[in-house]
Design an enzyme around this catalytic site. Structure first.
Site, short mmCIF file in Angstrom:
data_model
loop_
_atom_site.label_atom_id
_atom_site.label_comp_id
_atom_site.label_asym_id
_atom_site.label_seq_id
_atom_site.Cartn_x
_atom_site.Cartn_y
_atom_site.Cartn_z
CG ASP A 120 6.02 3.74 0.38
OD1 ASP A 120 5.76 4.91 1.64
OD2 ASP A 120 4.84 2.86 0.34
CE1 TYR A 163 -3.60 2.88 1.00
CE2 TYR A 163 -2.04 3.43 2.62
CZ TYR A 163 -3.43 3.11 1.73
OH TYR A 163 -4.44 4.80 1.70
CE LYS A 206 2.94 5.23 8.49
NZ LYS A 206 1.90 4.81 8.73
N1 HOZ Z 1 -3.41 2.89 6.13
C1 HOZ Z 1 -3.51 3.47 7.94
C2 HOZ Z 1 -2.22 1.78 7.90
N2 HOZ Z 1 -1.65 1.24 7.29
C3 HOZ Z 1 -3.69 3.20 8.62
C4 HOZ Z 1 -4.15 4.90 9.24
C5 HOZ Z 1 -5.16 4.99 10.10
O1 HOZ Z 1 -5.93 5.01 10.24
O2 HOZ Z 1 -4.54 6.08 10.42
#
Ligand code: HOZ
Length: 429
Positions: free
Chosen positions: A237, A142, A265
């Protein structure tokens, strides 16, 4: 009625699903999301004053634990100077310099506001630099929610069973070629067919959005080789793995130098930040130096830069990642042996402070189809039992877990005691 439940009812009136990011809605695991009001160290506290040992860590960034005193105090100081100017500040260069020194493959960097922005921009640059349109990504990886990357995507898209989103015109993804993660043969085959048309390969070097899956030996090396052979750019990534699996990210751990890296992050210490960077000749194609356009009103925000800089300063301490790695590995090994005691098919993956676990009899889970074949009903029962016992795991079998430097033996003991109960519950059916 619990306060969290009342707040969720209210939230659903005004926000789709009551949340601002889909996995948070708990649709995959059943039950209702918990509303948190504070965090300190390894713990979160909810609106009903319950305490939880937290392994979500705001989905990765809180590597020091919540509300680290040094980070908070730096933020309090800088906030007094104003919240943002939309103009250059010294702290942006400080953070840029720090990242370039820790990750030598990054010679120039641009700050953005999220991982999605970082990957979307990196793809545009790869296309602009190479003059090619096709991109390769991997199933279950992702890279945020920009159109051309929402193909066989992991994370929330997988959690909700929508790995290919509605609303993305077929023509936008016609140039996205999804391949199986860890399958070097497939990579070589596609490059033999259309290698000269491929602008970039984008990969999470440790996949973290279909739970946690490390690269198979030779996989990242194969990506580097084909990219070199065909003049394709390799984008790591590292939004999740950057400053998480090792100080220098997965690229330092596995010794592979990408052409471009995307970050997020941890570099924002919990504030909204992303970044992309890499080889100087490639980054010089970015506006205003070059003709690939990219911009952002809030980019390089001084509050976010400060949180990132303080966090990176603290995780540079010698031995920081050795301890994080050892603690996370021990936690996973202990969970595995508890599952074995209860005869539950269970396997784990772990790299640095990231982990994933699967209710699966596979010796090791290495790709998306194995993830999909694991027992997600068992995951739901386990998740809910852990939550009831005060252990906060990601509410989806397709997300990674994160250990912070604030987690110590007390927290691990609580977690393992809860896991023993959860495995027994599962065994009893
Ligand atoms: N897609 C995010 C983690 N892989 C989650 C994002 C969230 O809900 O804060």
């Amino acid at each position: 009625m619990k306060r969290s439940e009342a707040l969720f009812e209210e939230a659903q009136k005004f926000m789709p699903g009551g949340v601002n990011s889909p996995v948070r809605a708990f649709l995959r695991v059943g039950g209702k999301p918990i509303f948190f009001k504070s965090g300190k160290g390894a713990y979160l506290y909810d609106e009903d004053d319950q305490e939880f040992v937290d392994y979500v860590a705001s989905w990765g960034p809180m590597i020091l634990g919540h509300a680290h005193p040094q980070v908070i105090s730096a933020l309090q100081k800088v906030a007094g100077n104003g919240l943002g100017f939309g103009a250059p500040t010294a702290i942006e260069t400080e953070l840029a310099k720090k990242i370039c020194s820790i990750m030598p493959s990054i010679e120039m960097i641009r700050m953005v506001n999220s991982g999605t922005e970082a990957t979307m921009s990196a793809i545009r640059i790869a296309r602009g630099f190479t003059g090619r349109d096709k991109i390769v990504k991997f199933e279950g990886c992702y890279h945020g929610h920009s159109d051309s990357l929402l193909v066989k995507a992991g994370s929330g898209a997988l959690t909700l069973g929508e790995p290919d989103s509605l609303g993305v015109p077929a023509s936008f993804v016609a140039n996205t070629l999804p391949l199986e993660f860890n399958n070097s043969d497939q990579v070589r085959e596609i490059f033999t067919q259309v290698g000269k048309e491929i602008a970039c390969i984008i990969v999470e070097p440790v996949a973290g959005n279909m739970s946690c899956i490390p690269p198979a030996p030779g996989f990242l090396e194969c990506l580097r080789e084909v990219c070199d052979e065909y003049g394709t750019l390799l984008i790591f990534d590292e939004v999740m793995t950057g400053f998480r699996v090792a100080l220098g990210g997965a690229q330092s751990l596995y010794g592979i130098q990408p052409d471009l890296t995307t970050l997020g992050k941890v570099i924002g210490g919990g504030m909204p930040v992303g970044a992309f960077g890499g080889r100087r000749d490639i980054m010089q194609t970015v506006a205003p130096l070059g003709k690939v356009y990219q911009a952002g009103t809030l980019s390089g925000n001084p509050i976010a830069m400060t949180a990132g800089l303080e966090t990176l300063g603290l995780i540079e301490a010698p031995g920081f990642f050795d301890t994080l790695n050892e603690n996370t590995r021990n936690l996973m090994m202990s969970m595995q042996s508890l599952a074995k005691d209860s005869d539950i098919p269970f396997t784990t993956n772990q790299v640095g402070g990231m982990f994933g676990f699967f209710f699966s009899s596979a010796h090791q889970v290495t790709n998306l189809s194995q993830v999909m074949n694991s027992n997600t009903d068992a995951f739901n029962i386990f998740f809910n039992s852990m939550l009831e016992q005060g252990i906060n795991l990601a509410p989806s079998p397709f997300e990674s877990g994160f250990v912070s430097a604030a987690h110590g033996q007390t927290e691990f003991d609580k977690t393992l005691a809860a896991a023993a109960v959860a495995f027994t519950t599962l065994k009893q059916g």
